[in-house]
Design a protein around this motif. Structure first.
Motif, PDB file in Angstrom:
ATOM      1  N   SER A   8      23.695 116.723  14.981  1.00 25.25           N
ATOM      2  CA  SER A   8      22.908 117.926  14.670  1.00 25.25           C
ATOM      3  C   SER A   8      22.469 117.943  13.199  1.00 25.25           C
ATOM      4  O   SER A   8      21.398 118.465  12.879  1.00 25.25           O
ATOM      5  CB  SER A   8      23.691 119.179  15.031  1.00 25.25           C
ATOM      6  OG  SER A   8      24.924 119.137  14.385  1.00 25.25           O
ATOM      7  N   SER A   9      23.275 117.339  12.291  1.00 27.98           N
ATOM      8  CA  SER A   9      22.870 117.327  10.877  1.00 27.98           C
ATOM      9  C   SER A   9      21.529 116.602  10.729  1.00 27.98           C
ATOM     10  O   SER A   9      20.647 117.032   9.970  1.00 27.98           O
ATOM     11  CB  SER A   9      23.931 116.639  10.032  1.00 27.98           C
ATOM     12  OG  SER A   9      24.171 115.345  10.546  1.00 27.98           O
ATOM     13  N   ASN A  19      18.745 118.763  12.064  1.00 28.62           N
ATOM     14  CA  ASN A  19      18.342 119.801  11.105  1.00 28.62           C
ATOM     15  C   ASN A  19      17.363 119.238  10.078  1.00 28.62           C
ATOM     16  O   ASN A  19      16.350 119.864   9.747  1.00 28.62           O
ATOM     17  CB  ASN A  19      19.565 120.371  10.372  1.00 28.62           C
ATOM     18  CG  ASN A  19      20.453 121.143  11.325  1.00 28.62           C
ATOM     19  OD1 ASN A  19      19.999 121.521  12.416  1.00 28.62           O
ATOM     20  ND2 ASN A  19      21.699 121.355  10.946  1.00 28.62           N
ATOM     21  N   LEU A  20      17.679 118.029   9.603  1.00 24.53           N
ATOM     22  CA  LEU A  20      16.773 117.404   8.629  1.00 24.53           C
ATOM     23  C   LEU A  20      15.403 117.131   9.260  1.00 24.53           C
ATOM     24  O   LEU A  20      14.356 117.298   8.624  1.00 24.53           O
ATOM     25  CB  LEU A  20      17.383 116.083   8.115  1.00 24.53           C
ATOM     26  CG  LEU A  20      18.559 116.233   7.147  1.00 24.53           C
ATOM     27  CD1 LEU A  20      19.224 114.891   6.875  1.00 24.53           C
ATOM     28  CD2 LEU A  20      18.082 116.846   5.820  1.00 24.53           C
ATOM     29  N   GLU A  62      21.612 108.408   5.813  1.00 27.03           N
ATOM     30  CA  GLU A  62      22.613 108.780   6.831  1.00 27.03           C
ATOM     31  C   GLU A  62      22.663 107.753   7.964  1.00 27.03           C
ATOM     32  O   GLU A  62      23.383 107.905   8.941  1.00 27.03           O
ATOM     33  CB  GLU A  62      22.287 110.164   7.429  1.00 27.03           C
ATOM     34  CG  GLU A  62      22.355 111.305   6.447  1.00 27.03           C
ATOM     35  CD  GLU A  62      23.760 111.496   5.867  1.00 27.03           C
ATOM     36  OE1 GLU A  62      24.719 111.533   6.649  1.00 27.03           O
ATOM     37  OE2 GLU A  62      23.883 111.559   4.625  1.00 27.03           O
TER      38      GLU A  62
END
Ligand code: AMP
Ligand code: ZN
Length: 466
Positions: A417-418, A421-422, A448
Motif C-alpha cells: 500500500s505504501s 500511495n506514492l 523502494e
C-alpha cells in the motif's frame, strides 16, 4: 469430470482411478546429481509438476516422492575424475537442483529420499529376490536379476523376451533396448569405485541404479501405488527393471499408471549432458529470461510429443508471458482481488480448458482456449465494458490457469500500500502536468524496489529483480 491419462503400460489412454479414494501416491524419478540439471530434465519435471497440480486442483490429495540418485556409475566417475568426495559433489548439485526447482515454481515433493540413505532397504530386497530365485550371485560377489524368471519382463517397453534371449549379463546402469540382459542389482567393489562401497551379505560393493528406485518408492509409498513418471528414456531399461525387481519382491502389482514425457530436443538430438548440447537454468537467468517464459515454452507442446528448444522460442515465451502478466495486471487493477467470493465463478471457456486438461493433460489446447479468452476479456476492458460478474469470472479462470501453469508471479504484480500511495500522488502530479514531481515520485518508488511504466491503462509497477 473424468481424467484420462495415457498409460505406457496399457499403451492407451485410460480413465484415471486411484487405489485409495481421492488419494494419489506419485513417484517421479529424480535427478542424478553429478552435474547441473538441464532444461531437458526440467521438461520432464515441469510435466510432472503440472500433472500433480492438476490432480490437486481436481480434488485429489497427492503424496509425492522424488528420489535423488546420489550413487551410480556417473556420480562415482565424476567424483573420482574431479578428485572431490562423492558426498560433497552430490550435495553441491542437489542444492543447485533445489534452487532451480524454486525458481521454476515447481511444487516441492513431500519426500526426496537419497539412494545412499536407502542401502538397508536395497539389501533387504536383493536378499529376498535371491531367495525367490529371481536373482543370483556371481563369483565376484555381484548380484544379477534373472530376467527369464520374471514372466512379465518386457511388457512395459514392448520387448519380445523369449527362450532364445541370451542370458548375458550387463554391469552398466544404462544399456540398449536391443540387448535385454540379466541386469545388475549389486555391484561388487572395483578399484575404480574408490572409497564408495557398503558391506553386504555378498561382500563389499554398491547398488545398481534400478534397484535404488524400487527400494525408495516401495519404502515411501508402499508395495503398490498409483502413478510412476519419468522421461521416455526411462522406460527401458530403468522402469522395466523396476517392475521386475518390485513385483518379484512383493508378488503384487507395483504401479497402476506409468506416465512418460517425450524429450526436449536441440535440432534433431535429445538434449543431454553426455552430448553437451544443453542449456542450464543459470544460463537462461543470465540472459534475463523469466521462469514463466520457460514454463510456457515447455508446456506449449503436448508432453508426449518431442519439442524443439531454441532461444527464438524462449523469446516467444517472453512475449506470451508479458501478455498474460498484462492481462492479470488489468484484472487486479479493476479490483479482481477484492471481489466478493460469490462472484468467483468459472466461465464456460474455463470448462473447455478443463476438458482439454482432463484429456491426457492437453496443455497446448488448454492454452489456446485461455488465450482466446484473454483476447475477449481484453476487448471488454478496452471498451470499458467489463462488469463485476465478468471480472469475477475472468479472475477465476486466470487463477485456475495460474495454479497449474504457474507462469505469473503474483507477488511481482501485487504492490504494497505504501507504493500504491506514492502512485496515487504521482497520478495527481501528472494530472496537473507537474512532471518534476512525477519524476521525483518515480525515483522514490524505484528506491523502494519498483519500476513504474506509464501505459494506456495508467501507471504500472513491477518489482525490480535483484
Ligand atoms: P537424469 O538426471 O539424467 O537422471 O534425468 C532426470 C530426468 O530427466 C529423467 O526422468 C529423464 O528421463 C529426463 N530427461 C533427460 N533428458 C531429457 C530431455 N532431453 N527431455 C526430457 N526429459 C529428459
Ligand atoms: Zn528411477
Amino acid at each position: 469430470m473424468s481424467l484420462y491419462l495415457y498409460n505406457t503400460a496399457a499403451k492407451k489412454k485410460q480413465l484415471f482411478k486411484t487405489i485409495k479414494e481421492k488419494n494419489v501416491r506419485l513417484y517421479t524419478c529424480g535427478p542424478t546429481v553429478y552435474d547441473y540439471s538441464h532444461i531437458g530434465n526440467f521438461r520432464t519435471f515441469i510435466f510432472q509438476d503440472v500433472l500433480k497440480k492438476w490432480l490437486i486442483l481436481s480434488g485429489y490429495k497427492v503424496k509425492h516422492v522424488m528420489n535423488i540418485t546420489d550413487v551410480d556409475d556417473k556420480t562415482i566417475k565424476r567424483s573420482i575424475d574431479e578428485g572431490i568426495p562423492l558426498k560433497d559433489l552430490t550435495t553441491y548439485y542437489e542444492q543447485r537442483f533445489f534452487e532451480d526447482l524454486d525458481w521454476l515454481k515447481i511444487a516441492k515433493a513431500d519426500f526426496y529420499p537419497r539412494a545412499t540413505d536407502s542401502i538397508s532397504k536395497i539389501v533387504e530386497m536383493i536378499s529376498a529376490l535371491i531367495s525367490k530365485k529371481y536373482a543370483y550371485v556371481e563369483k565376484d560377489g555381484s548380484v544379477y536379476f534373472k530376467i527369464k524368471n520374471f514372466k512379465k519382463y518386457g511388457e512395459l517397453s514392448g520387448l519380445p523376451i523369449n527362450n532364445s534371449t541370451k542370458s548375458a549379463r550387463v554391469l552398466t546402469d544404462e544399456y540398449d533396448k536391443d540387448s535385454p540382459q540379466d541386469f545388475v542389482l549389486w555391484k561388487s567393489y572395483k578399484k575404480s569405485d574408490g572409497i564408495t562401497f557398503w558391506e553386504s551379505p555378498w561382500g563389499k560393493g554398491r547398488p545398481g541404479w534400478h534397484i535404488e528406485c524400487s527400494a525408495m518408492s516401495i519404502g515411501y509409498l508402499g508395495e503398490s501405488f498409483d502413478i510412476h513418471c519419468g522421461g521416455v528414456d526411462n522406460i527401458f531399461p530403468h522402469h522395466e527393471n523396476e517392475i521386475a525387481q518390485s513385483e518379484g519382491f512383493t508378488g503384487k502389482k507395483f504401479v497402476n499408471f506409468w506416465l512418460h514425457s517425450e524429450h526436449l530436443m536441440m535440432d534433431k538430438a535429445k538434449m543431454s549432458k553426455s552430448s553437451k548440447n544443453f542449456f542450464t537454468i543459470e544460463y537462461l537467468k543470465e540472459y534475463g529470461f523469466k521462469a514463466g517464459a520457460l514454463r510456457y515454452l515447455l508446456l506449449c507442446g503436448h508432453y508426449r510429443h518431442k519439442l524443439k528448444f531454441s532461444l527464438k522460442s524462449m523469446l516467444k515465451g517472453n512475449r506470451v508471458l508479458e501478455k498474460i502478466e498484462n492481462f492479470s495486471f488489468r484484472l487486479i487493477d479493476k479490483g479482481a482481488m477484492g471481489l466478493d467470493k460469490k462472484l468467483l465463478k468459472e466461465p464456460e471457456d474455463c470448462k473447455i480448458f478443463k476438458n482439454h486438461m482432463n484429456n491426457d493433460l492437453d496443455t497446448p489446447k488448454a492454452l489456446a482456449v485461455f488465450f482466446s479468452y484473454i483476447k475477449k476479456v481484453n476487448k471488454s476492458l478496452d471498451d470499458n465494458n467489463l462488469n463485476k460478474v465478468a471480472l469475477g469470472r475472468a479472475w477465476t479462470f486466470f487463477s485456475i490457469f495460474n495454479d497449474v501453469f504457474s507462469m505469473v508471479d503474483l507477488n511481482e504484480l501485487i504492490v504494497p500500500s505504501s507504493i500504491n500511495n506514492l502512485l496515487a500522488l504521482r497520478k495527481k502530479a501528472r494530472a496537473k502536468k507537474d512532471w518534476k514531481a512525477s519524476d521525483e515520485i518515480r525515483n522514490l518508488i524505484k528506491e523502494e524496489g519498483y519500476d513504474v511504466e506509464d501505459s494506456v491503462d495508467g501507471q504500472r509497477v513491477k518489482k525490480i529483480k535483484i
